[in-house]
Design a protein around this motif. Structure first.
Motif, mmCIF file in Angstrom:
data_model
loop_
_atom_site.group_PDB
_atom_site.id
_atom_site.type_symbol
_atom_site.label_atom_id
_atom_site.label_comp_id
_atom_site.label_asym_id
_atom_site.label_seq_id
_atom_site.Cartn_x
_atom_site.Cartn_y
_atom_site.Cartn_z
ATOM 1 N N ALA B 272 0.785 -0.940 0.230
ATOM 2 C CA ALA B 272 -0.101 0.648 -0.114
ATOM 3 C C ALA B 272 0.926 0.873 -0.056
ATOM 4 C CB ALA B 272 -1.130 -0.081 1.101
ATOM 5 N N LEU B 273 2.522 1.131 0.901
ATOM 6 C CA LEU B 273 2.813 2.837 0.485
ATOM 7 C C LEU B 273 4.074 2.664 -0.119
ATOM 8 C CD1 LEU B 273 3.380 2.712 4.934
ATOM 9 C CD2 LEU B 273 1.851 4.089 3.377
ATOM 10 N N HIS B 274 4.474 1.421 -0.760
ATOM 11 C CA HIS B 274 5.098 1.880 -1.642
ATOM 12 C C HIS B 274 5.272 1.001 -3.128
ATOM 13 C CE1 HIS B 274 8.479 2.591 1.614
ATOM 14 N NE2 HIS B 274 7.960 2.101 2.646
ATOM 15 N N GLY B 275 3.817 0.523 -3.124
ATOM 16 C CA GLY B 275 3.413 -0.114 -4.749
ATOM 17 C C GLY B 275 3.924 -1.285 -5.186
ATOM 18 N N ASP B 347 13.576 3.041 5.905
ATOM 19 C CA ASP B 347 13.212 2.841 7.059
ATOM 20 C C ASP B 347 11.951 3.834 7.198
ATOM 21 O OD1 ASP B 347 14.092 4.809 7.568
ATOM 22 O OD2 ASP B 347 15.280 3.857 9.336
ATOM 23 N N GLU B 348 11.277 4.735 6.080
ATOM 24 C CA GLU B 348 10.723 5.955 6.048
ATOM 25 C C GLU B 348 9.358 5.458 6.795
ATOM 26 O OE1 GLU B 348 12.957 4.821 3.868
ATOM 27 O OE2 GLU B 348 11.723 4.209 1.412
ATOM 28 N N SER B 349 8.916 4.348 6.262
ATOM 29 C CA SER B 349 7.215 3.949 6.603
ATOM 30 C C SER B 349 7.849 3.040 7.759
ATOM 31 C CB SER B 349 7.080 3.825 4.999
ATOM 32 O OG SER B 349 7.374 2.161 4.846
ATOM 33 N N PHE B 350 8.145 2.506 8.425
ATOM 34 C CA PHE B 350 8.080 1.736 9.011
ATOM 35 C C PHE B 350 7.173 2.142 10.529
ATOM 36 C CE2 PHE B 350 12.429 -0.778 8.625
ATOM 37 C CZ PHE B 350 12.461 -0.795 7.979
ATOM 38 N N GLN B 351 7.705 3.546 10.910
ATOM 39 C CA GLN B 351 6.633 4.063 11.799
ATOM 40 C C GLN B 351 5.191 4.214 12.193
ATOM 41 O OE1 GLN B 351 8.733 3.530 14.453
ATOM 42 N NE2 GLN B 351 6.390 3.874 15.529
ATOM 43 N N THR B 352 5.058 4.771 10.461
ATOM 44 C CA THR B 352 3.383 4.271 9.936
ATOM 45 C C THR B 352 3.525 3.572 9.838
ATOM 46 O OG1 THR B 352 4.357 6.634 8.249
ATOM 47 C CG2 THR B 352 2.444 4.992 7.632
ATOM 48 N N ILE B 353 3.883 2.433 9.487
ATOM 49 C CA ILE B 353 3.202 0.795 9.583
ATOM 50 C C ILE B 353 2.610 0.679 10.424
ATOM 51 C CG2 ILE B 353 3.556 -1.454 9.208
ATOM 52 C CD1 ILE B 353 4.909 -1.152 6.872
ATOM 53 N N CYS B 354 3.540 0.627 11.594
ATOM 54 C CA CYS B 354 3.482 0.499 13.506
ATOM 55 C C CYS B 354 2.127 1.274 13.887
ATOM 56 C CB CYS B 354 4.358 0.330 14.296
ATOM 57 S SG CYS B 354 5.965 -0.637 13.798
ATOM 58 N N ASN B 355 2.254 2.222 13.468
ATOM 59 C CA ASN B 355 1.111 3.196 13.885
ATOM 60 C C ASN B 355 -0.574 2.908 13.469
ATOM 61 O OD1 ASN B 355 2.586 4.453 15.692
ATOM 62 N ND2 ASN B 355 3.058 6.463 14.190
ATOM 63 N N ARG B 356 -0.360 2.313 12.642
ATOM 64 C CA ARG B 356 -1.383 1.986 11.722
ATOM 65 C C ARG B 356 -1.786 0.595 12.267
ATOM 66 N NH1 ARG B 356 -1.804 1.846 5.069
ATOM 67 N NH2 ARG B 356 -1.433 4.369 4.959
ATOM 68 N N PHE B 357 -1.050 -0.343 12.653
ATOM 69 C CA PHE B 357 -1.493 -1.219 13.388
ATOM 70 C C PHE B 357 -2.555 -0.581 14.702
ATOM 71 C CE2 PHE B 357 1.932 -4.023 10.900
ATOM 72 C CZ PHE B 357 1.026 -4.430 10.228
ATOM 73 N N THR B 358 -0.992 -0.265 15.510
ATOM 74 C CA THR B 358 -1.777 0.128 17.045
ATOM 75 C C THR B 358 -3.107 1.277 16.922
ATOM 76 O OG1 THR B 358 0.279 0.668 16.956
ATOM 77 C CG2 THR B 358 -1.305 1.806 18.837
ATOM 78 N N GLU B 359 -3.583 1.894 15.569
ATOM 79 C CA GLU B 359 -4.538 2.579 15.512
ATOM 80 C C GLU B 359 -6.054 1.362 15.157
ATOM 81 O OE1 GLU B 359 -3.694 5.459 12.022
ATOM 82 O OE2 GLU B 359 -2.479 5.944 13.639
ATOM 83 N N ARG B 360 -5.288 0.541 14.613
ATOM 84 C CA ARG B 360 -6.434 -0.933 13.921
ATOM 85 C C ARG B 360 -6.653 -1.473 15.767
ATOM 86 N NH1 ARG B 360 -3.789 -2.466 8.739
ATOM 87 N NH2 ARG B 360 -4.147 -0.611 7.407
#
Lengths: 384, 384
Positions: B272-275, B347-360
């Motif tokens: 989703a984030l990097h295609g 590692d630019e998207s790593f925190q976004t990915i973890c945040n998404r899981f947390t938000e869900r």
């Protein structure tokens, strides 16, 4: 791989207490005919659990379906179901009850003489819906559309099947198998084992998954059989045995592949003529058949030796021979003798069996039709 | 073994020329919407064969379903199907087209905003009937009821499924895969392989047949992947690859067993984030995840080492570690790099990915919910 169609719409409810799901699978307002065998389900609590689960439905009963269910018995159920205008059939028992109920289901709406379904292979154009509560892991009938029906009067067995005779669902509770006699567990394990062998032990035919899955079932059954006899109430063992037997004959391991079925054909005759249990006949015939068909099957036998029995040294012939010995020893280890003489049977019916095949026009059985009636006689001699 | 229900009513037509059976599986008089992707089916003859097989039916077309099919595209198909009063949907393509068509099927009769099916898990109470003509062995969507749909606007992926979205049938002609680009065969093989791993690589759970069948699929895919790349027109290889991919995700190998799916969850975010292609994300994440979850999974990893890779010497830890290395080398041998940096991703998207899981609200993923968002970060670091 040959072209194929695969279709198996049977819904499986598996596990402890699965009978609680029973009523959700039968259309509301159905008039249900419960079919069963000799009454063991009344001794082990299954009958009561099923009737409790059917509260709210109108229920008719038909008991007394025998092992190797007979046309003579089943036609009485057909009459009763027609009279009672039954909408749904629920088989409670082992493969014989499920097989018999498939015939009842097809015969009820059949126009003409239901006997023709068996002997003339008359087309089945509809069937009453059926489900099953399985009590014996063995035949796989709970997840396929086929059945084998006997005629007592002439001592014959006939197979039939139709897309209409798939059970809508089957309830598989491994705890229901705890009270089974040891010989039924042994025979059931052998039946499942030989079902796999009939679909696997032919010649190399480039079905990688089919071969691996067949080998996985055989390895599982070899591991499970003795354990199931040792400890009848080990849930892990009984649940795996039940699932392995169901997977052994639901069609998935044979797609696009050759199959044999000669052992079953010969075994059916031994049951019909001598009353031997089905699994017993398979334990007797399979090793004899593999020895008779050795040249045709030795390549696949060697693969089986390596992958299932871990026999990795020796020539192709040596590995193949060793695997036949291992197979026979496995059956014997379950307490099932593998020679006719151990059951007090000689060669008295051999010619009758070969004649029957000839009369049916079966010039050759097996995956390449190479097992002629003459070679059937050799198989029978080896099985003495 | 845990209690389970198994049900899979998809009819499979498999083999050369299977498209000839197409019209027999669609109700006569149906108005059929043919859905497809970017047009490769027009280049390789599949489109023409399908339309020929549909002569006699009224046909509407909807092309342009992209890899990782998007809600934005699919909702246009829903509008068209509603306007044209379509009775049957025929997906012609790979897993993305089949997945997308399942969503279209569920959305057409859905009362309310179809988006809710994905984000609010709104109940699907009916669906237009669908079938598939598969052109890419990979996702298994042709024989299950699930789908993964992306939203381009927010770069998110959502899974959904319903008993109503099983295809009525799927046509599998291995020759249709001959013209696929090598990277799609490699990614598809990895996708099927990781589907098995998600359902198998957990902890020992006493499912003998399930384990053996999973191992058989893995062994088959390891054998088939390189051969499929070497010789694109080897029918034996392509037919086995197609069948293995279908069996990998039709539900049969996981009944009563724990499953993981963390690799897919993390991989979906990378797509989703990097295609990145789906199979590529799995090749990157699986080895990293196995290393992170080593203590939890090492027993099953050692079994996998022995049975799938033939690694029989060493301690449990040594065998388990060696199997992870073998797995990663297998992916690389198919020409698929297994580290993010090889795709120019840091590692630019790593925190976004973890945040998404947390938000869900996903406090832990995997078979024992032990893969916390903090440990997802460790997996991502290992995948660099």
């Amino acid at each position: 791989m040959n072209n194929f169609q695969f279709y198996n719409p049977v819904k499986i409810e598996f596990g402890k207490g699965a009978v609680d799901k029973l009523s959700s699978h039968i259309p509301a307002g159905s008039k249900v005919m419960v079919t069963y065998g000799g009454g063991s389900i009344k001794a082990n609590g299954v009958y009561e659990a099923v009737l409790n689960a059917l509260s709210g439905f109108s229920v008719v009963e038909f008991g007394g379906i025998e092992p190797n269910p007979s046309y003579e018995t089943l036609i009485q159920a057909v009459d009763l179901a027609r009279k009672e205008k039954v909408d749904f059939l629920l088989a409670v028992g082992g493969g014989s009850v499920v097989d018999g109920t498939k015939f009842i289901a097809a015969a009820i709406p059949f126009e003409g003489e239901p006997w023709d379904i068996l002997v003339k292979r008359a087309e089945v154009k509809s069937a009453v819906a059926l489900g099953a509560v399985l009590t014996l892991p063995a035949t796989g009938s709970e997840m396929n559309a086929g059945a084998v029906i006997s005629k007592r009067a002439t001592k014959e067995k006939f197979a039939f099947g139709s897309p209409y005779t798939f059970p809508k669902f089957s309830i598989l509770d491994p705890e229901y198998t705890y009270s089974l006699p040891k010989n039924q567990i042994a025979n059931g394990t052998i039946d499942a084992f030989v079902h796999v062998m009939e679909q696997y032990m032919t010649y190399p035919a480039a079905g990688l998954v089919q071969d691996r899955w067949s080998e996985g079932l055989l390895q599982s059954l070899i591991e499970l059989g003795p354990k199931a006899l040792e400890n009848p109430t080990d849930y892990d063992v009984r649940s795996n045995l039940m699932w392995a037997a169901t997977m052994a004959l639901n069609g998935i391991i044979v797609v696009g592949m050759p199959s044999d079925w000669a052992t079953h054909m010969i075994g059916h005759e031994l049951t019909a003529l001598h009353g031997l249990a089905h699994g017993v006949t398979l334990a007797i015939i399979l090793p004899a058949m593999l020895n008779e068909m050795f040249e045709e099957k030795k390549e696949k036998l060697a693969q089986y030796a390596e992958r299932v029995w871990g026999i990795t040294s020796g020539t192709t012939d040596e590995k193949a021979r060793a695997a036949i010995v291992k197979t026979e020893e496995f059956f014997q280890s379950l307490g099932v003798p593998t020679h006719l003489k151990e059951y007090g049977i000689g060669d008295e019916s051999f010619q009758t069996i070969c004649n029957r095949f000839t009369e049916r026009g079966w010039t050759g059985m097996g995956e390449r039709r190479a097992l002629t009636p003459e070679r059937v006689l050799e198989v029978l001699k080896k099985s003495l």
